[in-house]
Design a protein around this motif. Structure first.
Motif, mmCIF file in Angstrom:
data_model
loop_
_atom_site.group_PDB
_atom_site.id
_atom_site.type_symbol
_atom_site.label_atom_id
_atom_site.label_comp_id
_atom_site.label_asym_id
_atom_site.label_seq_id
_atom_site.Cartn_x
_atom_site.Cartn_y
_atom_site.Cartn_z
ATOM 1 N N ILE A 155 12.166 21.530 44.723
ATOM 2 C CA ILE A 155 13.519 21.443 45.278
ATOM 3 C C ILE A 155 14.485 22.310 44.474
ATOM 4 N N ILE A 175 18.999 17.790 51.094
ATOM 5 C CA ILE A 175 17.980 18.718 50.597
ATOM 6 C C ILE A 175 17.449 19.586 51.733
ATOM 7 N N VAL A 223 9.275 17.725 50.595
ATOM 8 C CA VAL A 223 10.214 17.146 49.626
ATOM 9 C C VAL A 223 9.549 16.059 48.787
ATOM 10 N N PHE A 254 24.508 21.114 46.069
ATOM 11 C CA PHE A 254 23.642 19.942 45.932
ATOM 12 C C PHE A 254 24.186 18.974 44.894
ATOM 13 N N THR A 299 17.876 23.563 51.584
ATOM 14 C CA THR A 299 16.654 24.265 51.178
ATOM 15 C C THR A 299 15.745 24.623 52.339
#
Length: 232
Positions: A130, A216, A227, A143, A220
Protein backbone atom coordinates in the motif's frame (compact mmCIF):
# COMPACT_ATOMS: atom_id res chain seq x y z
CA UNK A 1 4.90 -22.07 24.87
CA UNK A 2 2.98 -20.42 22.04
CA UNK A 3 3.70 -16.86 21.03
CA UNK A 4 1.28 -14.09 20.13
CA UNK A 5 1.92 -14.73 16.42
CA UNK A 6 0.32 -18.18 16.73
CA UNK A 7 -2.73 -16.89 18.53
CA UNK A 8 -5.97 -17.22 16.56
CA UNK A 9 -9.22 -15.47 17.57
CA UNK A 10 -11.82 -17.74 19.16
CA UNK A 11 -14.93 -15.55 19.35
CA UNK A 12 -17.34 -18.32 20.37
CA UNK A 13 -15.15 -19.39 23.29
CA UNK A 14 -14.65 -15.75 24.29
CA UNK A 15 -18.41 -15.19 24.20
CA UNK A 16 -19.11 -18.34 26.22
CA UNK A 17 -16.47 -17.77 28.91
CA UNK A 18 -16.74 -13.99 29.24
CA UNK A 19 -20.49 -13.41 28.84
CA UNK A 20 -22.78 -16.44 28.76
CA UNK A 21 -21.39 -18.49 31.69
CA UNK A 22 -20.89 -15.50 34.05
CA UNK A 23 -24.37 -14.17 33.21
CA UNK A 24 -25.96 -17.55 33.95
CA UNK A 25 -24.14 -17.84 37.30
CA UNK A 26 -25.06 -14.31 38.34
CA UNK A 27 -28.72 -14.66 37.40
CA UNK A 28 -29.41 -18.28 38.38
CA UNK A 29 -26.80 -19.36 40.94
CA UNK A 30 -26.50 -16.37 43.29
CA UNK A 31 -29.44 -17.14 45.57
CA UNK A 32 -28.89 -17.93 49.26
CA UNK A 33 -29.84 -21.58 48.64
CA UNK A 34 -27.06 -21.96 46.03
CA UNK A 35 -23.76 -20.05 45.85
CA UNK A 36 -24.97 -16.97 47.69
CA UNK A 37 -24.47 -13.37 46.61
CA UNK A 38 -20.74 -13.21 47.38
CA UNK A 39 -19.96 -16.74 46.18
CA UNK A 40 -21.92 -16.27 42.96
CA UNK A 41 -20.13 -13.00 42.21
CA UNK A 42 -16.69 -14.50 42.82
CA UNK A 43 -17.37 -17.61 40.70
CA UNK A 44 -18.91 -15.58 37.86
CA UNK A 45 -16.04 -13.09 37.71
CA UNK A 46 -13.47 -15.90 37.93
CA UNK A 47 -14.33 -17.00 34.39
CA UNK A 48 -13.48 -13.82 32.42
CA UNK A 49 -10.65 -12.96 34.81
CA UNK A 50 -9.10 -16.43 34.55
CA UNK A 51 -9.55 -16.57 30.78
CA UNK A 52 -8.00 -13.13 30.31
CA UNK A 53 -4.99 -13.98 32.47
CA UNK A 54 -4.59 -17.30 30.64
CA UNK A 55 -4.55 -15.56 27.26
CA UNK A 56 -2.05 -12.92 28.42
CA UNK A 57 0.32 -15.41 30.06
CA UNK A 58 0.12 -18.04 27.32
CA UNK A 59 0.79 -15.73 24.39
CA UNK A 60 3.20 -13.38 26.19
CA UNK A 61 1.99 -10.20 24.57
CA UNK A 62 1.27 -6.87 26.23
CA UNK A 63 -2.25 -6.00 25.21
CA UNK A 64 -3.51 -2.65 26.50
CA UNK A 65 -7.17 -3.40 25.77
CA UNK A 66 -6.96 -6.88 27.32
CA UNK A 67 -5.43 -5.43 30.46
CA UNK A 68 -8.21 -2.84 30.66
CA UNK A 69 -10.68 -5.72 30.41
CA UNK A 70 -9.01 -7.49 33.33
CA UNK A 71 -9.06 -4.24 35.30
CA UNK A 72 -12.76 -3.88 34.52
CA UNK A 73 -13.52 -7.35 35.89
CA UNK A 74 -11.46 -6.69 39.01
CA UNK A 75 -13.22 -3.36 39.63
CA UNK A 76 -16.64 -4.96 39.18
CA UNK A 77 -15.69 -7.58 41.76
CA UNK A 78 -14.47 -4.89 44.14
CA UNK A 79 -17.71 -2.91 43.84
CA UNK A 80 -19.76 -6.03 44.58
CA UNK A 81 -17.60 -7.49 47.36
CA UNK A 82 -17.13 -4.19 49.20
CA UNK A 83 -20.80 -3.31 48.63
CA UNK A 84 -20.09 0.13 47.17
CA UNK A 85 -22.75 2.44 45.78
CA UNK A 86 -23.97 1.16 42.39
CA UNK A 87 -23.21 4.58 40.83
CA UNK A 88 -19.57 3.45 40.80
CA UNK A 89 -20.53 0.53 38.59
CA UNK A 90 -22.02 2.88 35.99
CA UNK A 91 -18.93 5.11 36.19
CA UNK A 92 -16.65 2.09 35.81
CA UNK A 93 -18.63 0.78 32.83
CA UNK A 94 -18.25 4.14 31.08
CA UNK A 95 -14.63 4.71 32.10
CA UNK A 96 -13.07 1.74 30.28
CA UNK A 97 -14.17 2.64 26.71
CA UNK A 98 -13.71 6.33 27.55
CA UNK A 99 -10.04 5.70 28.43
CA UNK A 100 -9.50 3.76 25.19
CA UNK A 101 -11.26 6.41 23.09
CA UNK A 102 -9.24 9.19 24.72
CA UNK A 103 -6.01 7.28 24.12
CA UNK A 104 -6.94 6.80 20.45
CA UNK A 105 -7.74 10.51 20.12
CA UNK A 106 -4.52 11.67 21.81
CA UNK A 107 -2.48 9.27 19.70
CA UNK A 108 -3.68 11.10 16.58
CA UNK A 109 -1.32 13.94 17.54
CA UNK A 110 1.68 11.67 18.00
CA UNK A 111 3.90 9.83 15.48
CA UNK A 112 2.18 6.57 16.46
CA UNK A 113 -1.62 6.85 16.04
CA UNK A 114 -3.37 3.82 17.52
CA UNK A 115 -5.58 3.40 14.46
CA UNK A 116 -2.50 2.04 12.70
CA UNK A 117 -2.23 -0.69 15.33
CA UNK A 118 -5.97 -1.40 15.16
CA UNK A 119 -6.57 -1.39 11.41
CA UNK A 120 -3.59 -0.36 9.30
CA UNK A 121 -1.07 -2.97 10.40
CA UNK A 122 0.75 -5.87 8.68
CA UNK A 123 -1.52 -8.47 10.31
CA UNK A 124 -4.57 -6.96 8.61
CA UNK A 125 -3.29 -5.25 5.45
CA UNK A 126 -0.31 -5.53 3.10
CA UNK A 127 1.15 -2.29 4.45
CA UNK A 128 4.34 -2.28 2.35
CA UNK A 129 2.46 -2.76 -0.93
CA UNK A 130 0.00 0.00 0.00
CA UNK A 131 2.79 2.42 0.90
CA UNK A 132 4.57 1.69 -2.40
CA UNK A 133 1.41 2.33 -4.41
CA UNK A 134 0.69 5.53 -2.48
CA UNK A 135 4.13 6.84 -3.34
CA UNK A 136 3.70 5.91 -6.99
CA UNK A 137 0.39 7.82 -7.11
CA UNK A 138 1.76 10.73 -5.01
CA UNK A 139 -1.11 10.15 -2.58
CA UNK A 140 0.71 9.65 0.72
CA UNK A 141 -0.35 13.05 2.13
CA UNK A 142 -3.99 12.50 1.15
CA UNK A 143 -3.93 9.06 2.76
CA UNK A 144 -2.52 10.45 6.02
CA UNK A 145 -5.39 12.98 6.18
CA UNK A 146 -7.98 10.25 5.74
CA UNK A 147 -6.18 8.04 8.26
CA UNK A 148 -6.51 10.92 10.73
CA UNK A 149 -10.25 11.06 10.01
CA UNK A 150 -10.45 7.29 10.62
CA UNK A 151 -8.74 7.88 13.97
CA UNK A 152 -11.44 10.39 14.93
CA UNK A 153 -14.14 7.90 13.89
CA UNK A 154 -12.60 5.12 16.01
CA UNK A 155 -12.44 7.47 18.99
CA UNK A 156 -16.11 8.39 18.42
CA UNK A 157 -17.09 4.70 18.41
CA UNK A 158 -15.54 4.29 21.86
CA UNK A 159 -17.33 7.44 23.04
CA UNK A 160 -20.59 5.82 21.94
CA UNK A 161 -19.71 2.70 23.95
CA UNK A 162 -18.92 4.81 27.03
CA UNK A 163 -22.28 6.61 26.93
CA UNK A 164 -24.26 3.43 26.27
CA UNK A 165 -22.42 1.53 29.02
CA UNK A 166 -23.29 4.25 31.53
CA UNK A 167 -26.95 4.45 30.48
CA UNK A 168 -27.40 0.66 30.49
CA UNK A 169 -25.73 0.26 33.90
CA UNK A 170 -27.86 3.01 35.46
CA UNK A 171 -31.01 1.50 33.94
CA UNK A 172 -30.44 -2.15 34.86
CA UNK A 173 -28.43 -2.18 38.10
CA UNK A 174 -30.44 -0.53 40.86
CA UNK A 175 -30.22 -2.99 43.78
CA UNK A 176 -27.60 -2.62 46.56
CA UNK A 177 -24.26 -4.30 45.92
CA UNK A 178 -23.68 -7.54 47.77
CA UNK A 179 -27.24 -8.83 47.30
CA UNK A 180 -28.59 -11.61 45.04
CA UNK A 181 -30.68 -8.97 43.24
CA UNK A 182 -27.52 -6.98 42.46
CA UNK A 183 -25.88 -10.11 41.03
CA UNK A 184 -28.92 -10.87 38.87
CA UNK A 185 -28.98 -7.32 37.52
CA UNK A 186 -25.22 -7.50 36.90
CA UNK A 187 -25.80 -10.69 34.92
CA UNK A 188 -28.47 -8.94 32.85
CA UNK A 189 -26.06 -6.04 32.26
CA UNK A 190 -23.36 -8.44 31.06
CA UNK A 191 -25.81 -10.26 28.79
CA UNK A 192 -27.54 -7.20 27.33
CA UNK A 193 -24.34 -5.26 26.76
CA UNK A 194 -23.39 -7.60 23.92
CA UNK A 195 -26.34 -7.00 21.55
CA UNK A 196 -26.93 -3.40 22.69
CA UNK A 197 -23.32 -2.15 22.81
CA UNK A 198 -20.74 -4.63 21.54
CA UNK A 199 -22.51 -5.45 18.25
CA UNK A 200 -23.22 -1.80 17.29
CA UNK A 201 -19.62 -0.92 18.15
CA UNK A 202 -18.41 -3.82 16.01
CA UNK A 203 -20.53 -2.59 13.10
CA UNK A 204 -19.02 0.88 13.53
CA UNK A 205 -15.52 -0.59 13.40
CA UNK A 206 -16.43 -2.55 10.25
CA UNK A 207 -17.75 0.68 8.73
CA UNK A 208 -14.47 2.45 9.57
CA UNK A 209 -12.50 -0.44 8.08
CA UNK A 210 -14.64 -0.17 4.91
CA UNK A 211 -13.96 3.59 4.80
CA UNK A 212 -10.23 2.93 5.11
CA UNK A 213 -10.33 0.28 2.36
CA UNK A 214 -12.29 2.61 0.04
CA UNK A 215 -9.68 5.28 0.71
CA UNK A 216 -6.87 2.90 -0.20
CA UNK A 217 -8.72 1.71 -3.31
CA UNK A 218 -9.38 5.27 -4.48
CA UNK A 219 -5.80 6.41 -3.90
CA UNK A 220 -3.94 3.31 -5.11
CA UNK A 221 -6.28 1.35 -7.38
CA UNK A 222 -5.67 -1.82 -5.36
CA UNK A 223 -8.49 -4.36 -4.98
CA UNK A 224 -9.59 -5.77 -1.63
CA UNK A 225 -7.68 -9.01 -2.28
CA UNK A 226 -4.51 -7.01 -3.02
CA UNK A 227 -4.98 -4.85 0.07
CA UNK A 228 -5.38 -7.70 2.56
CA UNK A 229 -2.28 -9.03 4.27
CA UNK A 230 -0.77 -12.17 2.70
CA UNK A 231 -0.76 -13.60 6.25
CA UNK A 232 -4.55 -13.90 6.05
Amino acid sequence: MKTSSSHKPRPMIDLLVSIIIPSFILMKMSGDEKLGATGGLIVALAFPLGWGLFELIKYRKFNFIALLGLASVALTGGIGLFELDTKWLAIKEAAIPAVIGTAVLISAFTPYPLVRALLFNPDVMDVEKIKQKLEEHHSTAAFEKRLLKATYLVSASFAFSAVMNYVLAKWLVTSPAGTPAFNEELGQLTLYSYPMIALPSMLMMLGIFYYLWRTIRDLTGLTLEEVMSPKK
